[in-house]
Design a protein around this motif. Structure first.
Motif, PDB file in Angstrom:
ATOM      1  N   SER A  23       0.447   1.324  -6.794  1.00 32.38           N
ATOM      2  CA  SER A  23       0.760   2.438  -6.224  1.00 32.38           C
ATOM      3  C   SER A  23       0.985   2.305  -4.455  1.00 32.38           C
ATOM      4  O   SER A  23       0.928   1.186  -4.101  1.00 32.38           O
ATOM      5  CB  SER A  23      -0.732   3.103  -6.243  1.00 32.38           C
ATOM      6  N   THR A  24       1.829   3.237  -4.279  1.00 28.12           N
ATOM      7  CA  THR A  24       2.132   3.294  -2.709  1.00 28.12           C
ATOM      8  C   THR A  24       0.966   2.887  -1.702  1.00 28.12           C
ATOM      9  O   THR A  24       1.093   2.322  -0.885  1.00 28.12           O
ATOM     10  CB  THR A  24       2.938   4.583  -2.382  1.00 28.12           C
ATOM     11  N   VAL A  25      -0.174   3.998  -2.112  1.00 27.04           N
ATOM     12  CA  VAL A  25      -1.391   4.031  -1.219  1.00 27.04           C
ATOM     13  C   VAL A  25      -1.996   2.542  -1.210  1.00 27.04           C
ATOM     14  O   VAL A  25      -2.518   2.042  -0.357  1.00 27.04           O
ATOM     15  CB  VAL A  25      -2.252   4.970  -1.737  1.00 27.04           C
ATOM     16  N   GLY A  26      -2.076   1.730  -2.487  1.00 23.76           N
ATOM     17  CA  GLY A  26      -2.480   0.500  -2.459  1.00 23.76           C
ATOM     18  C   GLY A  26      -1.768  -0.491  -1.878  1.00 23.76           C
ATOM     19  O   GLY A  26      -2.245  -1.592  -0.938  1.00 23.76           O
ATOM     20  N   GLU A  27      -0.163  -0.599  -1.877  1.00 25.15           N
ATOM     21  CA  GLU A  27       0.537  -1.263  -1.134  1.00 25.15           C
ATOM     22  C   GLU A  27       0.295  -1.181   0.366  1.00 25.15           C
ATOM     23  O   GLU A  27       0.363  -2.020   1.143  1.00 25.15           O
ATOM     24  CB  GLU A  27       1.919  -1.188  -1.558  1.00 25.15           C
ATOM     25  N   MET A  28       0.261   0.177   0.721  1.00 26.81           N
ATOM     26  CA  MET A  28      -0.062   0.360   2.243  1.00 26.81           C
ATOM     27  C   MET A  28      -1.157  -0.155   2.712  1.00 26.81           C
ATOM     28  O   MET A  28      -1.262  -0.535   3.892  1.00 26.81           O
ATOM     29  CB  MET A  28       0.531   1.991   2.404  1.00 26.81           C
ATOM     30  N   ALA A  29      -2.292   0.127   1.845  1.00 27.69           N
ATOM     31  CA  ALA A  29      -3.491  -0.390   2.399  1.00 27.69           C
ATOM     32  C   ALA A  29      -3.696  -1.929   2.423  1.00 27.69           C
ATOM     33  O   ALA A  29      -4.207  -2.277   3.392  1.00 27.69           O
ATOM     34  CB  ALA A  29      -4.680   0.257   1.208  1.00 27.69           C
ATOM     35  N   GLU A  30      -2.844  -2.524   1.562  1.00 22.37           N
ATOM     36  CA  GLU A  30      -2.945  -3.873   1.704  1.00 22.37           C
ATOM     37  C   GLU A  30      -2.167  -4.433   3.057  1.00 22.37           C
ATOM     38  O   GLU A  30      -2.911  -5.295   3.826  1.00 22.37           O
ATOM     39  CB  GLU A  30      -2.205  -4.648   0.561  1.00 22.37           C
ATOM     40  N   SER A  31      -1.086  -3.737   3.161  1.00 19.31           N
ATOM     41  CA  SER A  31      -0.410  -3.999   4.432  1.00 19.31           C
ATOM     42  C   SER A  31      -1.284  -3.778   5.818  1.00 19.31           C
ATOM     43  O   SER A  31      -1.352  -4.528   6.647  1.00 19.31           O
ATOM     44  CB  SER A  31       0.807  -3.278   4.449  1.00 19.31           C
ATOM     45  N   TYR A  32      -1.880  -2.783   5.832  1.00 18.50           N
ATOM     46  CA  TYR A  32      -2.812  -2.248   7.093  1.00 18.50           C
ATOM     47  C   TYR A  32      -3.957  -3.015   7.121  1.00 18.50           C
ATOM     48  O   TYR A  32      -4.207  -3.440   8.257  1.00 18.50           O
ATOM     49  CB  TYR A  32      -3.340  -0.786   6.697  1.00 18.50           C
TER      50      TYR A  32
END
Length: 87
Positions: free
Chosen positions: A43-52
């Motif tokens: 998911s987009t949220v999961g990818e963003m959370a990993e990056s953050y």
């Protein structure tokens, strides 16, 4: 969107290089704490959370290079099943 990914990759690379070159502590002096992170990487949220999360940990140690405790993140994809991802 591709430019944003390239920029993000460049920033992470820069932070890693600066942390490696700027680190004056030997690995014997560092306490490593392993932290498991379970995210839905599809998911987009999961990818963003990993990056953050990765950026936050990296930024923290750039500012606080004198800390002797280091977090090591182990990211796991939940694949839409959080309980199954922990096994």
């Amino acid at each position: 969107m591709a430019n944003l990914k390239h920029l993000f990759s460049f920033i992470i690379l820069f932070l890693l290089i600066s942390a490696i070159l700027g680190g004056k502590q030997s690995m014997a002096d560092v306490n490593v704490i392993r932290v498991g992170v379970v995210l839905d990487l599809n998911s987009t949220v999961g990818e963003m959370a990993e990056s953050y999360i990765t950026m936050a940990v990296s930024d923290f140690y750039v500012v606080n290079a004198h800390y002797q405790t280091r977090l090591t993140l182990f990211t796991r994809d939940s694949k839409d099943d959080v309980v199954g991802a922990t096994c």
